[in-house]
Scaffold this motif. Structure first.
Motif, PDB file in Angstrom:
ATOM      1  N   ARG A 138      -1.851   7.758   1.711  1.00  0.00           N
ATOM      2  CA  ARG A 138      -3.010   8.107   2.539  1.00  0.00           C
ATOM      3  C   ARG A 138      -3.809   6.864   2.912  1.00  0.00           C
ATOM      4  NH1 ARG A 138      -4.676  13.370   3.425  1.00  0.00           N
ATOM      5  NH2 ARG A 138      -3.679  14.986   2.184  1.00  0.00           N
ATOM      6  N   ARG A 139      -4.082   6.045   1.932  1.00  0.00           N
ATOM      7  CA  ARG A 139      -4.833   4.825   2.204  1.00  0.00           C
ATOM      8  C   ARG A 139      -4.047   3.908   3.124  1.00  0.00           C
ATOM      9  NH1 ARG A 139      -7.430   1.441  -2.674  1.00  0.00           N
ATOM     10  NH2 ARG A 139      -8.605   3.419  -2.773  1.00  0.00           N
ATOM     11  N   TRP A 140      -2.747   3.777   2.863  1.00  0.00           N
ATOM     12  CA  TRP A 140      -1.884   2.913   3.670  1.00  0.00           C
ATOM     13  C   TRP A 140      -1.896   3.327   5.143  1.00  0.00           C
ATOM     14  CZ3 TRP A 140       3.924   4.189   3.935  1.00  0.00           C
ATOM     15  CH2 TRP A 140       4.565   3.354   4.852  1.00  0.00           C
TER      16      TRP A 140
ATOM     17  N   LEU B  56       0.788  -1.232   0.000  1.00  0.00           N
ATOM     18  CA  LEU B  56       0.000   0.000   0.000  1.00  0.00           C
ATOM     19  C   LEU B  56       0.823   1.287   0.000  1.00  0.00           C
ATOM     20  CD1 LEU B  56      -2.738  -1.038   2.612  1.00  0.00           C
ATOM     21  CD2 LEU B  56      -3.033  -0.817   0.128  1.00  0.00           C
ATOM     22  N   GLU B  57       2.155   1.206   0.127  1.00  0.00           N
ATOM     23  CA  GLU B  57       2.926   2.431   0.281  1.00  0.00           C
ATOM     24  C   GLU B  57       2.861   3.342  -0.945  1.00  0.00           C
ATOM     25  OE1 GLU B  57       7.007   1.755   1.054  1.00  0.00           O
ATOM     26  OE2 GLU B  57       7.274   0.284  -0.558  1.00  0.00           O
ATOM     27  N   ALA B  58       2.482   2.817  -2.098  1.00  0.00           N
ATOM     28  CA  ALA B  58       2.306   3.673  -3.274  1.00  0.00           C
ATOM     29  C   ALA B  58       1.087   4.578  -3.137  1.00  0.00           C
ATOM     30  CB  ALA B  58       2.181   2.815  -4.534  1.00  0.00           C
ATOM     31  N   ARG B  59       0.205   4.251  -2.213  1.00  0.00           N
ATOM     32  CA  ARG B  59      -0.972   5.078  -1.906  1.00  0.00           C
ATOM     33  C   ARG B  59      -0.919   5.430  -0.424  1.00  0.00           C
ATOM     34  NH1 ARG B  59      -5.176   0.807  -4.201  1.00  0.00           N
ATOM     35  NH2 ARG B  59      -3.520  -0.532  -3.431  1.00  0.00           N
TER      36      ARG B  59
END
Length: 222
Positions: free
Chosen positions: A88-90, A83-86
């Motif tokens: 905020r979601r991460w 998820l680190e590419a996103r």
């Protein structure tokens, strides 16, 4: 990597996470067999103490805490990978999950399902340590320097070493002092509230972590 929120929001969120650590370590040390669920250095030392007969330390609580912390860290590492590419979601998911487990633990303690003694205390230690393993695994990717949220050794070292009396760099001390105060305030509040209730201390920590998750999800970037 950078955090996708403004600096003030970011620092506030990490200070909140640090205060939550103080709250929960007050619970674990004062109520759950003299162990820490966020500070694994202390647990390794306690394991050494427990070898000596009559030391007053038990092997069980720190062993369970280390196990829970490692499992939480593994989950945090997997979440970072996917998820680190996103960001905020991460960060929202990671800290939201942590908050959810803390709130559930507080509820279960409040209704008497989990207790501070007996077999269920180990389940509580495992769950709380997992929460802070997850927090550590996430924070290590994104936190500003010396804002680790769970230990203050490097923070205190940097505060002294970079001062005018140290190496003379005189780095701004505000974040470091803020981290120290947040941990102290959380631990003090936890110790005081434990005289009345354990459940609400855990719930309060969950609310603080949920606030940090909300900041990472919704706060503006500047």
């Amino acid at each position: 990597m950078g955090v996708p929120v403004g600096v003030r929001w970011e620092v506030g969120a990490f200070l909140g996470l640090t205060a939550a650590t103080g709250l929960i370590d007050a619970v674990s040390y004062l109520k759950l067999g003299h162990t820490f669920v966020a500070n694994m250095t202390g647990n390794v030392v306690f394991l050494g103490f427990a070898v000596a007969p009559g030391s007053g330390f038990r092997l069980g609580p720190p062993v369970v805490a280390v196990l829970g912390f490692v499992l939480g860290s593994l989950l945090g590492g997997r979440a970072a990978r996917f998820l680190e590419a996103r960001p905020r979601r991460w960060l929202g998911i990671a800290f939201g999950a942590q908050a959810g487990v803390l709130l559930l633990c507080g509820l279960l303690v409040g209704v008497g399902v989990l207790r501070d003694s007996g077999g269920t205390s180990y389940l509580l230690i495992l769950a709380l340590a997992g929460c802070f393993g997850l927090q550590n695994a996430t924070v290590r990717h994104v936190a500003p320097k010396d804002m680790t949220t769970t230990v203050l050794t490097l923070t205190l070292t940097g505060l002294a070493a970079d001062s005018v009396l140290g190496n003379g760099r005189a780095a701004p001390p505000y974040r470091r002092l803020g981290s120290i105060f947040a941990m102290l305030a959380g631990a003090a509040a936890g110790a005081l509230l434990l005289q009345v209730t354990m459940a609400w201390v855990i719930v309060l920590a969950g609310v603080v972590v949920a606030s940090a998750a909300t900041i990472f999800l919704l706060a503006p970037a500047d």
